[in-house]
Design an enzyme around this catalytic site. Structure first.
Site, mmCIF file in Angstrom:
data_model
loop_
_atom_site.group_PDB
_atom_site.id
_atom_site.type_symbol
_atom_site.label_atom_id
_atom_site.label_comp_id
_atom_site.label_asym_id
_atom_site.label_seq_id
_atom_site.Cartn_x
_atom_site.Cartn_y
_atom_site.Cartn_z
ATOM 1 N N LYS A 1 12.093 25.475 -5.015
ATOM 2 C CA LYS A 1 10.878 25.166 -5.767
ATOM 3 C C LYS A 1 10.214 26.474 -6.196
ATOM 4 O O LYS A 1 10.035 27.377 -5.390
ATOM 5 C CB LYS A 1 9.920 24.342 -4.903
ATOM 6 C CG LYS A 1 8.752 23.736 -5.666
ATOM 7 C CD LYS A 1 7.975 22.754 -4.811
ATOM 8 C CE LYS A 1 6.847 22.102 -5.610
ATOM 9 N NZ LYS A 1 6.108 21.113 -4.816
ATOM 10 N N GLU B 1 3.439 5.474 2.496
ATOM 11 C CA GLU B 1 2.090 4.911 2.567
ATOM 12 C C GLU B 1 2.038 3.642 3.407
ATOM 13 O O GLU B 1 1.079 3.415 4.161
ATOM 14 C CB GLU B 1 1.568 4.628 1.151
ATOM 15 C CG GLU B 1 1.313 5.870 0.317
ATOM 16 C CD GLU B 1 2.538 6.363 -0.432
ATOM 17 O OE1 GLU B 1 2.425 7.327 -1.206
ATOM 18 O OE2 GLU B 1 3.626 5.772 -0.243
ATOM 19 N N ARG C 1 -0.052 1.116 -2.733
ATOM 20 C CA ARG C 1 1.335 0.923 -2.297
ATOM 21 C C ARG C 1 1.418 0.290 -0.913
ATOM 22 O O ARG C 1 2.505 -0.065 -0.466
ATOM 23 C CB ARG C 1 2.049 2.274 -2.302
ATOM 24 C CG ARG C 1 2.115 2.914 -3.673
ATOM 25 C CD ARG C 1 2.535 4.381 -3.603
ATOM 26 N NE ARG C 1 3.878 4.549 -3.144
ATOM 27 C CZ ARG C 1 4.909 4.951 -3.887
ATOM 28 N NH1 ARG C 1 4.714 5.194 -5.178
ATOM 29 N NH2 ARG C 1 6.095 5.108 -3.391
#
Length: 592
Positions: free
Chosen positions: A257, A340, A368
């Site tokens: 990244k 979640e 969610r």
């Protein structure tokens, strides 16, 4: 390697020739590395001009080139999970110049969007949806005898969500010609957490993917990899091999990244997203603490006094303001990764065993876990405090991240207390209130900073009690729910209005409303939330229940998607800024 973000447009002659992926596919492989360098350089420049997601795009430059080189997009379908990494894809699919408008009002969307380009095969923004969507597309094309290939690119952070494994399990059952690419960079927004992350990292180090292959081959995927995601020739060979086979394929690549920009490689968390670069290099003035930071300071201080407090977050430690909490109380901090549903039921289990869990979650992500909220927490009346960050309009991240619906989906559930602080001090007061309440409660607060300083210690208030801010003589009263109080206060003297800061959507302060009925002809509810089912609807329902014919005007987010722009531009579009409120009130002043 780049060490600075350019403030002037770099020279990118090869990239400038490419307006569609078909042109990219005409290049010899030997030129692709130069294209990658130019693409990365332009990406650094463009995000420096606009701000936005940063590190993820830098990490997939080579992968993006290789995918469009090997696929026949848009006839083949390419889905980017979440979409943080989609900027290079947008550049290569005819939107290079428009990238300088990304996240701006009427500019490019911050995430893939079908209506924006035929190359955006599926709209994303939340994580872990790509494999399900890709499988659906692949099966639909098969049923229609359409010869196409479908690829889902998903990060190791997004792979931690249960939905990803549900899709993998089903894909094996269908035998679909689907390619899943795991972009493994050991990151989500922050460092990836959990057993899968540990498993991937350990097996890459120990046996170069042999055990990882066993995991996915057990799900009837043909595994290949790991492949260096920055080695273009190797990537192209691996992609062509996977795309040439039938049945579910799984290609494991490793990337870095922030690749190619030294500061981002060293600090991938800090460079997940950036603000636009000041062209004259002026340092930014240090701003007020954000609502999230105020929450984090409260949670840390409270945990020092109460050993029952645990903090739970689904991969949002930094965004939710819990970095210091995690350092001081690591044994009571639980980053559950992008999960979640699990975060809510985990909290339920803790509450059942006499702890006091505080779930720090963005409003848009609590959507969610709605079944877990109802079934596991509310029905059992468990003692969980939900702290809903990024409630309301969120600005440049647009509709996928706006927290505009939590009041609607929470207030219909029995046992739930819903609090809407107007500013940072009220946030502290209501956090303390919610914490002391022996049952489920939610407190919603916006992105960024508000209008008040946190000058005193938190003072709990009585559940359901509003506060009268001003009594006017115009016959008009504004009932405020949340952070738009300052808009009403700016008009207080000018229009001589009454202002009630309601603080609670549920339970509603009925006495405060009743006290206005005798000497007011109009009530105006004000909320940073959708009008449908929101706080104004709660007031309307109450007035109807007592057969009141009081004129009620509900101001909030209208029944349409509010596109990306600055938060102030979004508020103005919804008539939720001071001028919008003035335009609503002015014609009412002569009705009394």
């Amino acid at each position: 390697m780049f060490f600075e973000i350019p403030t002037t447009r770099p020279d990118t002659p090869l990239l400038n020739r490419l307006d569609q992926p078909a042109q990219l596919r005409q290049l010899p492989v030997e030129q692709l590395q130069e294209l990658a360098r130019e693409l990365r350089h332009f990406l650094l420049y463009s995000v420096g001009q606009t701000g936005g997601h940063f590190g993820a795009g830098l990490g997939v430059v080579e992968l993006t080139i290789a995918l469009h080189y090997c696929l026949s997009t848009p006839d083949d379908h390419l889905i980017w999970d979440v979409g943080h990494q989609s900027y290079p894809h947008k550049i290569l699919t005819g939107r290079r110049e428009e990238l300088l408008t990304i996240r701006k009002k009427e500019g490019l969307a911050p995430f893939p969007r079908q209506s924006e380009s035929t190359y955006d095969a599926f709209g994303t923004g939340h994580s872990s949806t790509s494999i399900s969507a890709a499988l659906g597309m692949s099966l639909a094309d098969k049923l229609q005898n359409i010869d196409s290939r479908t690829v889902a690119v998903i990060g190791d952070g997004a792979m931690t969500a249960g939905m990803a494994f549900e899709a993998l399990n089903h894909a094996a059952h269908t035998g679909s010609n689907l390619l899943v690419i795991l972009n493994d960079n050991d990151m989500s927004i922050s460092h990836n957490e959990g057993g899968l992350a540990t498993y991937l990292a350990k097996n890459l180090k120990d046996n170069m993917g042999e055990t990882t292959a066993a995991l996915f081959e057990a799900l009837d995927f043909n595994y290949s990899g790991p492949v260096d995601g920055h080695d273009l020739p190797a990537l192209i060979d691996a992609l062509q091999d996977s795309l040439g086979q039938t049945g579910p394929q799984f290609l494991h690549i490793t990337t870095l990244k922030g690749k190619g920009f030294a500061p981002a490689e060293k600090d991938p968390v800090g460079y997940h997203a950036i603000a636009k670069i000041d062209p004259i290099g002026k340092p930014k003035a240090k701003g007020k603490p954000t609502f999230a930071q105020v929450f984090g300071q409260w949670a840390t201080a409270k945990a020092a006094k109460d050993a029952r407090l645990t903090a739970i977050t689904p991969a949002m430690r930094e965004g939710s303001g819990l970095v210091e909490f995690s350092r001081q109380f690591p044994e009571r901090f639980f980053d559950v990764a992008i999960a979640e549903q699990h975060s809510v039921t985990l909290a339920a289990g803790m509450a059942y065993r006499n702890m006091k869990p505080v779930v720090a979650i963005y409003s848009t992500f609590l959507q969610r876990a709605y079944d877990q909220l109802i079934h596991d927490v509310l029905i059992q009346d468990l003692d969980v405090l939900f702290c809903l960050d990024r409630a309301g309009l969120v600005g440049e991240d647009g509709a996928t991240h706006a927290g505009c619906y939590d009041i609607s989906y929470l207030r219909c559930i029995p046992n739930m207390v819903i609090m809407t602080p107007a500013d940072e001090q009220e946030l502290l007061n209501l956090l303390e209130t919610g914490y002391q309440h022996p049952g489920p409660a939610a407190i919603r607060y916006p992105r960024g900073s508000g209008t008040a300083e946190t000058t005193v210690l938190p003072v709990p208030v009585t559940i359901g009690n509003a506060r009268e801010m001003r009594r006017g003589n115009s016959g008009i009263a504004v009932l405020n729910f949340g952070p738009l109080l300052s808009q009403a206060e700016a008009l207080a003297e000018e229009m001589d209005i009454s202002i009630i800061d309601m603080r609670f959507v549920k339970p509603l302060d009925q006495q405060a409303i009743l006290s206005l009925l005798g000497d007011h002809h109009t009530l105006i509810t004000l909320e940073d939330h959708t009008v449908q089912g929101g706080a104004g609807s709660a007031v309307s329902e109450y007035l109807h229940s007592i057969n009141s014919h009081m004129q009620l005007i509900t101001l909030g987010i209208p029944d349409r998607w509010i596109e990306h722009a600055t938060r102030q531009e979004q508020l103005a579009e919804c008539r939720l800024d001071t001028e919008g409120l003035r335009q609503v009130i002015r014609p009412l002043l002569w009705q009394g």
